[in-house]
Write an enzyme that holds these catalytic residues in place. Structure first.
Site: not given
Length: 441
Positions: A176, A324
């Site tokens: 992340s 995304d």
């Protein structure tokens, strides 16, 4: 985008089958870079100019939070910001909560930035953001010495000031960039070295930008380290066009017969372009033109022409580099020949919506066969029918179904599209300008 899309009320779209998509377009600036540029410019000494800034609700929320903390930010023209930095210790506390809106990136990075301040701060968000997990950021920050109160790991976040932070060596269990960036920002205020090791390399926007602002930092794919006690110096930042926003047009032009689009100056950070590689594996005709460096980032024009796509088993190595973009990939898979298998994407369950469930339910409503798994899905491509789908207040889900409508047998009504403005203001106008048939319902 019409004013209706900026209201708190419900907004529905209808996307209809279209003719070929044509033209040269520029999508808005990169959201990730815009957030980070604001924050580092705010903490720098001197005035920084940001050009290509994303005029989205998420990035404006971050700008408003920084202004509430005493940073003067001017807007000389759309897409530009002049940030008058206050230095590393120049922020001022606010007696009101700091509203991040729908910006998960904003909230997580600000948590790291605020962990080392002398004052207390409370970060809040909208209904969607208030359901997103924050422990992945707050737990390692607590190990650094921060004190953060949460609602069982969810926002709002109350960050106690006056804490002594210590650098740590953190082996992150998740790949992340938000976690890494939050710890690096806290590390600016920490005693000693802060080092982050990742299970898979993530985008290095924060590292590159810290170096551009003059902070000594060492980084390589999968690791980054810095020590506290230095200063950030103002610099000018040019924000590239957002690959995540370009993704919808890459998929749309690939699917609609006769299409040819040129997407200008798109950011091609190697940790962001998994979808580009995935589409090429599926048979997409995408050419990278005039690759160059701009503002410390690799950018290029992307020429995409229609090509028949086929299903693939998505290589696991691509998954962290396209989190995304998965909603757009789901649509590409639904219109491809054969089955596309996605694994290792459990992160999609905790985005603005549960994107696996949201996309699977919508595609099924259009007649597509989708088998969900805990960390992915198997999508059998074919014909997309007309129907009604839910946007779930998730900007990327809504825009992905706008693409699906282009190749459906009839109109696709997309309910709850109000959050598109968080990342892509002007999407409807830009899309219709190159051939979409998209309208408010």
């Amino acid at each position: 985008m019409s004013g209706a899309e900026h209201t708190a009320g419900r907004l529905d779209w209808v996307s209809r089958p279209s003719g070929p998509l044509r033209g040269a377009i520029t999508v808005p600036g990169d959201k990730s870079v815009s957030h980070r540029a604001l924050m580092l410019a705010a903490l720098a000494e001197g005035t920084s100019r940001i050009s290509g800034f994303l005029e989205g609700e998420d990035t404006r929320a971050t700008a408003a939070v920084l202004a509430q903390l005493g940073v003067s930010i001017e807007t000389p023209a759309p897409g530009e910001r002049l940030v008058h930095g206050v230095g590393l210790h120049g922020l001022r506390g606010s007696d009101r909560p700091l509203d991040c809106g729908n910006a998960g990136t904003g909230m997580r990075l600000l948590t790291g930035l605020l962990a080392g301040q002398a004052f207390d701060a409370t970060l809040v968000g909208d209904e969607s953001l208030s359901r997103r997990p924050m422990r992945r950021v707050t737990e390692p920050l607590v190990w650094m010495g921060a004190r953060i109160d949460t609602r069982e790991g969810l926002p709002p976040l109350h960050i106690h000031g006056g804490r002594h932070l210590r650098g740590i060596r953190y082996e992150s269990p998740v790949a992340s960039a938000q976690v890494k960036s939050a710890l690096l920002l806290a590390g600016l205020y920490a005693e000693g070295e802060t080092e982050i090791l990742e299970p898979h390399p993530t985008r290095d926007y924060t590292e590159c930008m810290l170096a551009a602002f003059g902070w000594p930092i060492r980084f390589a794919p999968g690791r980054a380290s810095l020590t506290g006690g230095h200063a950030l110096q103002a610099t000018d930042v040019r924000v590239p066009a957002d690959f995540s926003s370009a993704a919808f047009f890459l998929v749309a032009a690939s699917l609609v017969p006769g299409s040819e689009l040129l997407l200008r100056a798109v950011g091609l950070n190697t940790r962001r372009t998994g979808l580009l590689l995935a589409l090429k594996l599926m048979g997409a005709d995408i050419e990278v033109v005039d690759q160059r460096r701009s503002g410390g980032e690799t950018v290029a024009d992307l020429r995409v022409c229609h090509a028949p796509l086929h299903g693939i088993e998505l290589p696991p190595a691509l998954v962290p580099d396209m989190i995304d973009e998965f909603p757009a990939l789901f649509v590409a898979a639904a219109a491809a020949q054969g089955t596309t298998v996605i694994r290792g994407a459990a992160e999609l369950r905790v985005k603005e919506s549960d994107r696996i469930a949201s996309m699977a339910a919508g595609l099924r409503a259009l007649g597509v066969r989708v088998e969900e798994t805990p960390d992915g899905a198997a999508i059998t491509g074919g014909t997309l029918g007309a129907g009604v789908v839910q946007g779930h207040g998730d900007h990327r889900v809504a825009m992905s179904f706008a693409v699906a409508g282009l190749v459906a047998t009839g109109g696709v009504r997309i309910e709850d599209c109000r959050n598109v403005a968080t990342s892509f203001p002007g999407f409807m106008e830009l899309a219709n300008g190159c051939g979409f048939a998209l309208a408010e319902a």
